[in-house]
Design a protein around this motif. Structure first.
Motif, PDB file in Angstrom:
ATOM      1  N   THR A 157       0.831  -1.204   0.000  1.00  0.00           N
ATOM      2  CA  THR A 157       0.000   0.000   0.000  1.00  0.00           C
ATOM      3  C   THR A 157       0.864   1.252   0.000  1.00  0.00           C
ATOM      4  OG1 THR A 157      -1.729  -1.148   1.223  1.00  0.00           O
ATOM      5  CG2 THR A 157      -1.821   1.257   1.214  1.00  0.00           C
ATOM      6  N   LEU A 158       1.921   1.232   0.802  1.00  0.00           N
ATOM      7  CA  LEU A 158       2.854   2.356   0.842  1.00  0.00           C
ATOM      8  C   LEU A 158       3.497   2.566  -0.521  1.00  0.00           C
ATOM      9  CD1 LEU A 158       4.544   4.516   2.292  1.00  0.00           C
ATOM     10  CD2 LEU A 158       6.144   2.696   2.949  1.00  0.00           C
ATOM     11  N   SER A 179       2.298   1.922  -3.454  1.00  0.00           N
ATOM     12  CA  SER A 179       1.323   2.560  -4.354  1.00  0.00           C
ATOM     13  C   SER A 179       1.154   4.033  -4.036  1.00  0.00           C
ATOM     14  CB  SER A 179      -0.027   1.844  -4.235  1.00  0.00           C
ATOM     15  OG  SER A 179       0.081   0.493  -4.641  1.00  0.00           O
ATOM     16  N   GLU A 180       1.174   4.373  -2.765  1.00  0.00           N
ATOM     17  CA  GLU A 180       1.050   5.779  -2.359  1.00  0.00           C
ATOM     18  C   GLU A 180       2.253   6.584  -2.849  1.00  0.00           C
ATOM     19  OE1 GLU A 180       0.591   5.718   1.853  1.00  0.00           O
ATOM     20  OE2 GLU A 180      -1.430   4.868   1.802  1.00  0.00           O
ATOM     21  N   ALA A 218       1.950   7.347  -6.512  1.00  0.00           N
ATOM     22  CA  ALA A 218       0.913   8.359  -6.785  1.00  0.00           C
ATOM     23  C   ALA A 218       1.381   9.777  -6.492  1.00  0.00           C
ATOM     24  CB  ALA A 218      -0.343   8.040  -5.981  1.00  0.00           C
ATOM     25  N   ILE A 219       2.145   9.960  -5.395  1.00  0.00           N
ATOM     26  CA  ILE A 219       2.535  11.336  -5.033  1.00  0.00           C
ATOM     27  C   ILE A 219       3.776  11.826  -5.777  1.00  0.00           C
ATOM     28  CG2 ILE A 219       1.480  11.175  -2.740  1.00  0.00           C
ATOM     29  CD1 ILE A 219       4.315  10.878  -1.592  1.00  0.00           C
ATOM     30  N   LEU A 249       2.466  11.888   3.120  1.00  0.00           N
ATOM     31  CA  LEU A 249       2.176  10.524   3.549  1.00  0.00           C
ATOM     32  C   LEU A 249       1.786  10.487   5.022  1.00  0.00           C
ATOM     33  CD1 LEU A 249       5.155   8.559   1.955  1.00  0.00           C
ATOM     34  CD2 LEU A 249       2.769   8.485   1.205  1.00  0.00           C
TER      35      LEU A 249
END
Length: 329
Positions: free
Chosen positions: A283-284, A286-287, A290-291, A309
């Motif tokens: 999940t991290l 993917s984050e 995205a950023i 984050l």
């Protein structure tokens, strides 16, 4: 020929001065300067792939890109920089030996038998003491080079220590050579500035039309404009780099790794893939993708992005923003 001895050790100002003398003057120029600790990369190089970014950052060593091609060099207060800017005819614009011969002749007056190498470097006792490059503008050519006089060679080597596995690109690569300083070979004790002024004065006698020139206020203002618009900007220093791919992995703990792969064009992250050996970190990953996508590959910008984050949602990873930052440089 106008002879100009720089009164500043500001690398950006001296690099901007070279461009100003090349493009705004009509006269031939000889320019001599000594810079504060800094790394100067060639025009067509990937800056991030040429330096030890962590070392330069931790030691507050500034990084710049110059107008000419060639490889990366280290400047400090023990290094002398010489620059010839001359008007030349067609087919005679780039002639390294023409300018380097003046330097070898001067060194000979000090009892030093320096030679010109295959890569247009100067060698003393088989070791490199000078790297050289040139840049052509219309009918004018700028030839500039370094002279390692009493440079901190350990810092030089640390600044230019690179990890070839991190970066993939088609940029011009520096050729690493064994280097040495001039000072230990002299029969008489000299300090860097003293030696540089001896070179300056000796060359002035070699050009009968030489005259000393002090920068006028208008010169300084125009140089400062070039500095602010170009040589001190992130876009020129880093964003001008050719397209490159960056890959790195970090250990979060003994069982977990994070890996990043990015493609950077004109300083912008246009492709990014972050993956992990741990399901908890997916999940991290993917984050992060995205950023960071379409952002700058800049430590300042990525630091800002990482503050977006919420690491408290990834408590099991025991990560900090500073640790995550290591993944991208």
């Amino acid at each position: 020929m106008r002879f100009i001895y720089s009164k500043t050790s500001d690398a950006a100002f001296n690099l901007a001065s070279e461009e100003y003398f090349l493009k705004s003057f009509k006269e031939n120029i000889f320019f001599l300067y000594i810079n504060a600790p800094s790394v100067i990369c060639g025009k067509h190089q990937n800056v991030m792939g040429e330096i030890d970014f962590d070392f330069t950052k931790k030691n507050n060593i500034k990084v710049f890109r110059r107008l000419s091609g060639g490889g990366t060099v280290f400047h400090d207060l023990g290094n002398i920089n010489f620059c010839f800017i001359t008007n030349e005819g067609t087919g005679e614009l780039v002639n390294f030996d023409k300018y380097l011969t003046y330097i070898t002749r001067f060194l000979a007056t000090k009892g030093l038998d320096a030679s010109i190498g295959k890569r247009h470097e100067l060698l003393l006792d088989g070791k490199k003491i000078s790297g050289n490059a040139s840049h052509v503008f219309k009918n004018r050519v700028m030839h500039h080079g370094t002279l390692l006089f009493d440079s901190k060679l350990n810092i030089l080597n640390n600044c230019l220590r690179i990890d070839p596995l991190k970066y993939t690109d088609k940029a011009v690569k520096s050729v690493r050579s064994e280097v040495t300083n001039i000072k230990p070979y002299l029969k008489e004790e000299r300090q860097t500035e003293e030696f540089s002024k001896e070179l300056f004065n000796w060359l002035a006698t070699e050009f009968p039309d030489s005259n000393l020139y002090d920068l006028a206020k208008v010169d300084e203002q125009k140089i400062d404009e070039i500095l602010k618009e170009k040589f001190n900007t992130w876009n020129w220093i880093y964003g001008y780099s050719p397209q490159y791919t960056f890959e790195k992995r970090i250990d979060i703990d003994k069982n977990t790794q994070l890996k990043a792969k990015m493609t950077i064009q004109k300083g912008i992250i246009c492709e990014i893939e972050v993956c992990s050996t741990s399901k908890d970190a997916q999940t991290l990953a993917s984050e992060l993708e995205a950023i960071l996508i379409n952002g700058l590959h800049s430590i300042t910008e990525i630091e800002k992005k990482l503050t977006l984050l919420n690491l408290s949602t990834h408590k099991t990873l025991h990560l900090t923003n500073q640790k995550l930052l290591e993944l991208f440089f």
